[in-house]
Design an enzyme around this catalytic site. Structure first.
Site, PDB file in Angstrom:
ATOM      1  N   GLU B  62       0.812  -1.221   0.000  1.00 35.99           N
ATOM      2  CA  GLU B  62       0.000   0.000   0.000  1.00 35.99           C
ATOM      3  C   GLU B  62       0.845   1.271   0.000  1.00 35.99           C
ATOM      4  OE1 GLU B  62      -0.401  -2.597   1.970  1.00 35.99           O
ATOM      5  OE2 GLU B  62      -2.284  -3.459   1.231  1.00 35.99           O
ATOM      6  N   HIS B 131     -10.936  -5.807   8.820  1.00 35.87           N
ATOM      7  CA  HIS B 131     -11.732  -5.510   7.630  1.00 35.87           C
ATOM      8  C   HIS B 131     -12.851  -4.509   7.881  1.00 35.87           C
ATOM      9  CE1 HIS B 131      -9.718  -9.189   6.324  1.00 35.87           C
ATOM     10  NE2 HIS B 131     -10.075  -8.911   5.088  1.00 35.87           N
TER      11      HIS B 131
END
Lengths: 362, 328
Positions: B62, B131
């Site tokens: 990322e 998540h």
């Protein structure tokens, strides 16, 4: 057919074309740059050294907050920009002031970061020099993005991305090399291995055979050069730039050099290394050896040396005069550049400060 | 009038598609956004329509994704990147905070970064650990970032289009539990832009202030309250930064009572900021202290326990009941 190892691994020893005594050595792969290039390079080294030392003096005089010097690393600084075209990009770190100035950026604008009147004082687009990066290795992934954009636009520009030995331990170093390799981005990653990350020696960063060896893990060709030999650096970096430009993807180059001074004026190097370690590196000085070689070849007479020195002195003068001038940054700048359209919150805060200042004056 | 029935996911996809058609410098990249079309299918079909150079998968890293976006934006592109899940965006935090947010300021406006960082965010979908984070406060706290969170299908389309056209970096938070919410929308209809809150439901008794995933919960609470005789106004912030002080304060002044509803933990959060700034500005119009209904100050719970954590209609109504009603 070359093997993977032949394609990716660096030379067994750092490439050196002129040794510390000024003696030239043949290399099977790299040719000595042209005489005039070396003579020009010599003048740039002398100027770079003078700028380093002048900036150091300006710290002691309180005109700069701090100065991470590249004293002793000038060959790397100068070579990094000498191999670039005007439309190529340079991504420097906080120690690469000399490199930025040799790229043509105004010295005073270069030093606003260290003088403390603004973070990045020059227009990065004017000379294609990214703002100096302080968070280590973070600029390397930006370099990949700039290079990839150039490729998407069909341009053949190359990006020279600088970092130090300490920076190679950061995650972004890894991500940058990997991304560049996957996207075949035309980036030359140039590590100035000066043996120290502030106080921590290279042995605590890695046990890899060399930093250039790290390329193999990403499929990026690595090469290493004597970081105090301008001729060798120009040959190695020149070839890396040419390969990147030709579409061969990213290249990794490690220069073996040494930080002969402390990290900055705020650092005390005697706490972590001794004089005996430093002394031999003074003998490997990049200017001394090029001076010896060029003089021996009859390429550098007293007049030429004098000219280089007076040009360097003039650069130092400009630095001194420029930085002796008092500057008073505008407090309104604190808010001016944050957004394209100022938010109501920032407008309010700017007005608050302005009002406070007006009351102080009254 | 071109009314279509769309899910939020489809509206986001359409926004990307239209933005990429309108401007060839718009690039979409991240993890699994190519052939797969993203784990939530937001980028479905984009590689097929625009090719590998415009919508592409990257290595799984990322920081590299956001860092590369910085470089692409420096060199003339408009990158849109996807952080696959809220909590997967943390490796990019240094790039976001030290570069994306600061670049314009540190270069005195010379380098502008029109980057959109799309993040499927918040909970309510039974997602396992890492998540379902509500990470908006980290971004809202960072000067230089614009932070947007749509709550309706129409807003998802409009705000994403506006975010991509925006000259500065935008953190675009997509409430993942609303991805499949369907609405009849007219995408050609002009919606308010970034920085403007809207009143989703009028009501004179108290104001519910919500954003992203809690807007439908607040609407439901207002619906239930109406049946019980209390008229609740619902404000949808839409944009956390810039914050629409004017609209929010006008709403709170009109009712004199307010409850802020957010999924994120309450401590040192966007919700606490809202209470502070509304109180500073509207103290004399307030009949009661502003209450908050937020997630607890705990890591996001495992799926079988998330219902205890998330703001619910009942909790909102209880908080409203607590607003010092004189006649109760």
């Amino acid at each position: 057919m070359t093997t993977v190892e032949e394609r990716l691994l660096p030379s067994a020893e750092p490439v050196q074309l002129i040794d510390q005594n000024g003696v030239r050595h043949e290399h099977p792969q790299y040719r000595l740059p042209a005489d005039e290039v070396l003579v020009d390079g010599y003048a740039q080294l002398v100027k770079g050294r003078r700028i380093n030392d002048q900036a150091g003096a300006l710290v002691r005089q309180g005109r700069l907050a701090v100065y991470p010097s590249s004293h002793g690393q000038e060959a790397c600084q100068v070579a990094a920009t000498m191999v670039l075209r005007e439309d190529d990009w340079l991504f420097p770190t906080y120690r690469d002031t000399v490199s930025i100035i040799s790229r043509g950026v105004d010295p005073i604008e270069t030093l606003t970061l260290l003088r403390g009147d603004w973070h990045s004082g020059y227009d990065p687009y004017e000379h294609k020099v990214a703002p100096q990066a302080t968070p280590l290795a973070t600029q390397l992934v930006h370099a990949v993005g700039v290079a990839h954009a150039a490729r998407l636009k069909g341009e053949d520009t190359v990006v020279m991305a600088l970092c130090g030995d300490g920076g190679t331990s950061e995650g972004d170093f890894h991500e940058a090399l990997n991304f560049a390799a996957v996207f075949k981005a035309p980036v030359v990653f140039f590590i100035q291995n000066n043996e120290y990350a502030i106080s921590v020696p290279l042995a605590r960063q890695t046990v890899a055979p060399s930093l250039a060896h790290k390329g193999i893990g990403y499929g990026v060709p690595g090469e290493r050069a004597d970081g105090n030999d301008l001729a060798g650096l120009l040959a190695v970096l020149g070839q890396a730039v040419a390969k990147a430009r030709a579409g061969e993807g990213p290249q990794l180059v490690e220069a073996h050099t040494y930080r002969v001074q402390a990290h900055t004026n705020a650092d005390d190097a005697t706490r972590y290394r001794n004089e005996a370690e430093v002394t031999p590196w003074l003998e490997r000085d990049p200017i001394k050896r090029l001076d010896a070689y060029l003089s021996e070849q009859g390429l550098l007479d007293d007049n030429a040396k004098q000219a280089a020195e007076s040009a360097a002195e003039q650069a130092a003068d400009e630095l001194r005069v420029g930085l002796m001038e008092d500057v008073s940054p505008d407090p309104a700048d604190l808010f001016r550049y944050l957004h394209t359209t100022q938010t109501s919150q920032i407008k309010e805060q700017a007005a608050f400060l302005q009002d406070e200042l007006a009351r102080e004056e009254a | 009038m071109t009314h279509v029935k769309l899910t939020m996911a489809q509206a986001l996809n359409q926004a990307l598609r239209d933005a990429m058609r309108a401007d060839e410098t718009v690039l979409m990249f991240g993890e699994d956004v190519g052939a797969l079309g993203g784990v939530f299918r937001i980028t479905d079909g984009l590689t097929a329509e625009f090719g590998e150079d415009r919508c592409f998968d990257t290595p799984l890293a990322e920081s590299g994704i956001v860092g590369m976006a910085v470089g692409l934006a420096m060199n003339g592109m408009r990158p849109v990147v996807e952080m696959q899940f809220d909590a997967f965006g943390y490796p990019a935090f240094e790039q976001v905070v030290s570069h994306v947010a600061k670049m314009r300021n540190r270069t005195r406006g010379k380098v502008r970064l029109p980057i959109v960082i799309r993040t499927p965010y918040a909970g309510g979908i039974g997602g396992v650990e890492h998540h379902c984070d509500s990470s908006e406060s980290y971004y809202a706290h960072t000067p230089g970032l614009t932070v947007v969170a749509p709550a309706t299908v129409a807003d998802a389309y409009t705000l994403l289009r506006r975010a991509i056209e925006f000259p500065d970096p935008v953190i675009f938070l997509e409430p993942k539990k609303l991805y499949w919410a369907k609405e009849e929308v007219d995408l050609t209809e002009d919606q308010p832009g970034i920085g403007q809150a809207v009143v989703r439901r009028e009501g004179a008794d108290a104001t519910l202030i919500a954003y992203g995933p809690t807007v439908p919960v607040a609407m439901e609470a207002a619906h239930v309250a109406a049946a019980e005789g209390r008229q609740l106004q619902v404000v949808d912030l839409r944009s956390l930064v810039p914050f629409d002080d004017e609209a929010v304060c006008a709403a709170v002044r009109s009712t004199g009572r307010a409850v802020v509803v957010a999924e994120a933990s309450g401590f040192a959060s966007v919700s606490s900021e809202i209470v502070a700034r509304v109180t500073e500005r509207c103290f004399h119009s307030l009949a009661a202290p502003i209450r908050r209904v937020t997630g607890f100050d705990i890591p996001y719970p495992p799926p079988m326990l998330e219902r205890y954590h998330l703001p619910s209609v009942d909790r909102i109504l209880d908080a409203v009941d607590d607003l010092q009603w004189e006649d109760s």
